[in-house]
Write an enzyme that holds these catalytic residues in place. Structure first.
Site, short mmCIF file in Angstrom:
data_model
loop_
_atom_site.label_atom_id
_atom_site.label_comp_id
_atom_site.label_asym_id
_atom_site.label_seq_id
_atom_site.Cartn_x
_atom_site.Cartn_y
_atom_site.Cartn_z
N ALA A 49 0.86 -1.18 0.00
CA ALA A 49 0.00 0.00 0.00
C ALA A 49 0.89 1.23 0.00
O ALA A 49 2.00 1.18 0.53
CB ALA A 49 -0.88 -0.01 1.24
N THR A 50 0.41 2.31 -0.60
CA THR A 50 1.33 3.43 -0.79
C THR A 50 0.99 4.71 -0.04
O THR A 50 1.06 4.71 1.17
CB THR A 50 1.57 3.67 -2.28
OG1 THR A 50 0.33 3.60 -2.94
CG2 THR A 50 2.48 2.61 -2.85
N THR A 51 0.62 5.78 -0.72
CA THR A 51 0.74 7.11 -0.10
C THR A 51 -0.42 7.50 0.83
O THR A 51 -1.58 7.34 0.48
CB THR A 51 0.85 8.17 -1.21
OG1 THR A 51 1.81 7.70 -2.14
CG2 THR A 51 1.26 9.50 -0.66
#
Lengths: 275, 259
Positions: A49-51
């Site tokens: 999962a990122t930002t």
């Protein structure tokens, strides 16, 4: 879950702790993420999962996360959610290995609710942040194998009457962040965007737009961050936490906000240099 | 070598049951009754910090009479049981029946194997999505379980109170009606004038089926005054005494008011 007589085991009726984690460590440590030992070798590619971005505004905080999860160069999910209510007055966003991060969120939510039910009161915001730091530190072994989880935590401090947020590192370091912060692969670009768009005392509606704008800017430069998807109508998860509690911004509002951000970017566009 | 006196098992169990019953009868009664949008709990309890009615899980609550340290221990065990079950499976897999069984086994084992029975009586209630799905279980000191419908009274004079509830209760009662009935029943006495209980002397909570996730909500003294049709000023001295408990209960009361 019961002993040979069918009664609740001793660990259930042993007084002393208001923490679900402490209870579980005593009752059945194998159920805890920290209770597992890892085999040697590299973990295979898994979902990331990122930002996540967060910023304070007049009366609370806004936290937002994009909807993309990646596995290597593949997009693993277009609609994963990475921002959650930790309890009534706080939000947690996660970046890193998705499976472990979601488990961390589930345990953290349970930990806060368990404390609230047993003690009859809420933990202080600092207490919640410290608890989360301990949980992140517990997964240091996993982080050293490349399975890091980096949460961003924010909430409304009922004692001080203000919104506050905290970032963490894999060693369990807890750092209070002022004004705005971002974590995850697109965080560098999101931070640059927040730096220019944030101003003190901004109202909630502007804070929501700024959060979405920062995610759009991150998605512009980072392949692992997804921007608003107008075709499928998938919008970032945006949470607003104030003295009234945790509230998730409705999709209809986010569609308008995304259109506003689009408009601002078009207005300054001049031959491929869109903001 | 001296031989211990022979005591028949019947006598042994009877002695224990009498001991437990005496302890329970000393405590103040708890009344639990269903209303159109949930389940209401009421008891006479001047303390704002030591609760006899508590939340166990999303749609499950707990009420107890008897020795505080013993039922508090069981309450904590119940919260741990429910949270562990919800963590291992899913939130919707936690139900009152499983918890009632675990409590029944615990009470029954303690009653037969330990030197002193637990001097407690419990109610475990779960609110359903419709009134027909509501579950109310009453558990006794010896581990016996009763599946109750509509209303329960436990503690001292439970039988008289149950009788009064049977006269006054009807399905589809609204919250104000249910709370008024519960308070009237709690204030009734075997002989003489019924006592008038003010909001400050009462602990009232509901499992409200209309709430999205956590159905449990405490009814604070001002809201209770409105429900009972009593002016809030009545319990001013009690409120003053309650502030010595510190600010903490206020925080939880504030949270409980929210969805």
């Amino acid at each position: 879950m019961t002993d040979s007589h069918g009664r609740l085991p001793r660990s259930f009726t042993t007084p002393g702790t208001s923490s679900f984690l402490d209870f579980l460590a005593h009752h059945d440590p194998s159920l805890l993420p920290t209770g597992r030992t890892l085999p040697a070798g590299d973990a295979p590619a898994s979902t990331h999962a990122t930002t996540i971005v967060a910023l304070t505004f007049d009366g609370g905080i806004v936290m937002a996360g994009d909807r993309r999860a990646t596995a290597g160069s593949m997009i693993a999910s277009r609609h994963i959610e990475k921002v959650f209510p930790a309890d009534e007055y706080s939000a947690i966003g996660i970046a890193g290995t998705a499976g472990l991060a979601l488990e961390l969120v589930r345990l953290f939510q349970l930990e806060l609710e368990h404390y609230e039910k047993i003690e009859g009161t809420l933990l202080s915001l600092d207490g919640k942040a410290n608890r989360l730091a301990t949980m992140v530190r517990g997964s240091l072994g996993l982080a050293m194998q490349g399975l890091a989880v980096v949460p961003l935590f924010g909430g409304y401090d009922l004692q001080r009457g203000t919104g506050r947020m905290f970032s963490f590192d894999v060693t369990g370091g807890r750092y209070e962040e002022l004004e705005h912060h971002a974590v995850g692969s697109g965080s560098v670009f999101a931070r640059g965007s927040l730096k220019k768009l944030w101003w003190p005392g901004m109202p909630a509606s502007d804070a929501v737009r700024t959060a979405v704008h920062a995610l759009v800017d991150a998605a512009d430069d980072d392949s692992a961050t997804g921007g608003p998807d107008t075709v499928r109508r998938i919008w970032p998860v945006v949470a607003v936490v104030t003295a009234e509690g945790y509230r998730r911004v409705a999709d209809d509002t986010l569609a308008e906000v995304a259109a506003q951000v689009d408009g601002m970017r078009r207005a300054t566009e001049s031959g491929g240099g869109a903001r | 070598m001296s031989m211990p006196f022979y005591v028949s098992p019947e006598q042994l169990m009877k002695d224990r049951a009498d001991y437990a019953r005496k302890g329970i009868a000393r405590g103040r009664s708890v009344v639990v009754l269903a209303y159109d949008e949930g389940i209401a709990f009421a008891t006479e309890n001047p303390s704002r910090a030591l609760h006899k009615i508590s939340e166990i899980y999303d749609r499950i609550a707990f009420a107890a009479v008897g020795k505080y340290n013993e039922f508090e221990n069981l309450r904590v065990a119940g919260v741990r049981y429910a949270d562990l079950r919800g963590y291992s499976y899913d939130r919707q897999d936690v139900n009152a029946r499983g918890l009632a069984n675990a409590y029944a086994q615990t009470l029954g084992t303690v009653f037969t194997t330990e030197s002193k029975p637990l001097e407690v009586e419990l109610v475990v209630a779960e609110v359903g999505h419709v009134a027909e799905e509501d579950q109310i279980y009453r558990l006794s000191y010896d581990g016996s379980v009763a599946d109750e419908h509509g209303f329960v009274a436990m503690g001292g004079q439970a039988e008289q109170l149950t009788e009064r509830l049977r006269e006054g209760w009807a399905p589809g009662l609204d919250l104000a009606g249910a709370v008024r009935l519960a308070v009237d029943v709690l204030g009734s006495q075997p002989e003489g004038e019924p006592r008038v209980l003010t909001p400050g002397q009462l602990e009232v909570a509901v499992l409200d089926r209309t709430r999205s996730r956590r159905a449990f909500r405490r009814v604070a003294a001002p809201a209770l005054g409105t429900l009972l049709g009593q002016p809030a000023g009545d319990d001013a001295p009690t409120d003053g005494a309650a502030t010595t408990d510190g600010a903490a209960p206020d925080v939880s009361a504030a949270t409980d008011e929210r969805g």
